[in-house]
Motif scaffolding. Structure first.
Motif, PDB file in Angstrom:
ATOM      1  N   PHE A   1      -1.817  -1.162  -2.495  1.00 35.82           N
ATOM      2  CA  PHE A   1      -3.051  -0.597  -3.044  1.00 35.82           C
ATOM      3  C   PHE A   1      -3.003  -0.569  -4.562  1.00 35.82           C
ATOM      4  N   MET A   2      -1.881  -0.157  -5.122  1.00 34.39           N
ATOM      5  CA  MET A   2      -1.793  -0.071  -6.579  1.00 34.39           C
ATOM      6  C   MET A   2      -1.881  -1.446  -7.238  1.00 34.39           C
TER       7      MET A   2
ATOM      8  N   THR B   1      -8.162  -1.524  -1.620  1.00 32.23           N
ATOM      9  CA  THR B   1      -8.245  -1.202  -0.192  1.00 32.23           C
ATOM     10  C   THR B   1      -7.941  -2.412   0.663  1.00 32.23           C
TER      11      THR B   1
ATOM     12  N   PHE C   1       4.745   2.883   4.622  1.00 35.08           N
ATOM     13  CA  PHE C   1       3.806   3.629   3.782  1.00 35.08           C
ATOM     14  C   PHE C   1       3.976   3.275   2.309  1.00 35.08           C
ATOM     15  N   ASN C   2       5.223   3.114   1.863  1.00 43.28           N
ATOM     16  CA  ASN C   2       5.462   2.740   0.468  1.00 43.28           C
ATOM     17  C   ASN C   2       4.948   1.340   0.174  1.00 43.28           C
TER      18      ASN C   2
ATOM     19  N   LYS D   1       1.175   1.640  -0.095  1.00 46.33           N
ATOM     20  CA  LYS D   1       0.863   2.289  -1.366  1.00 46.33           C
ATOM     21  C   LYS D   1       1.037   1.318  -2.531  1.00 46.33           C
ATOM     22  N   MET D   2       2.111   0.535  -2.504  1.00 45.06           N
ATOM     23  CA  MET D   2       2.350  -0.442  -3.552  1.00 45.06           C
ATOM     24  C   MET D   2       1.280  -1.538  -3.527  1.00 45.06           C
TER      25      MET D   2
ATOM     26  N   ALA E   1      -4.238  -3.182   0.517  1.00 45.34           N
ATOM     27  CA  ALA E   1      -3.484  -2.181   1.270  1.00 45.34           C
ATOM     28  C   ALA E   1      -3.606  -2.442   2.777  1.00 45.34           C
TER      29      ALA E   1
END
Length: 79
Positions: A23-24, A69, A16-17, A20-21, A72
Motif C-alpha cells: 500500500f505504501m 489500494t 500483513f507487513n 502494508k508495504m 495492497a
C-alpha cells in the motif's frame, strides 16, 4: 507454510507487513502520477494560486489512495 530463517536469524515479513508495504509503495507511485497529471490539467483549465494547490493536492491523495489500494490487494493475493 513454515517461516524460513535468513542468514542472520531474520525471518521474512508477515503477510500483513507485505500488504502494508505494498500500500505504501502504491500510494507513493500514485501520488507522483497524480502530481504530474493534475498539475498540467489544473494549469490548462486556468487554476492559479491556492486553488491550484488545493486541486493538485486533492487529486494526488485520490490517485495515491486508489493505486495504493490496488497494489495492497495484489500483495494480499500474492501472499
Amino acid at each position: 507454510m513454515p517461516v524460513t530463517v535468513g542468514l542472520y536469524g531474520q525471518s521474512q515479513p508477515s503477510c500483513f507487513n507485505r500488504v502494508k508495504m505494498g500500500f505504501m509503495m502504491g500510494f507513493a507511485v500514485g501520488m507522483a502520477a497524480g502530481a504530474l497529471f493534475s498539475t498540467f490539467s489544473c494549469l490548462r483549465i486556468g487554476m492559479r494560486g491556492r486553488e491550484l494547490v488545493g486541486g493538485v493536492g486533492k487529486t494526488m491523495m485520490q490517485s495515491g489512495g486508489t493505486f495504493g489500494t490496488f497494489v495492497a490487494i495484489g500483495m494480499g493475493i500474492h501472499c
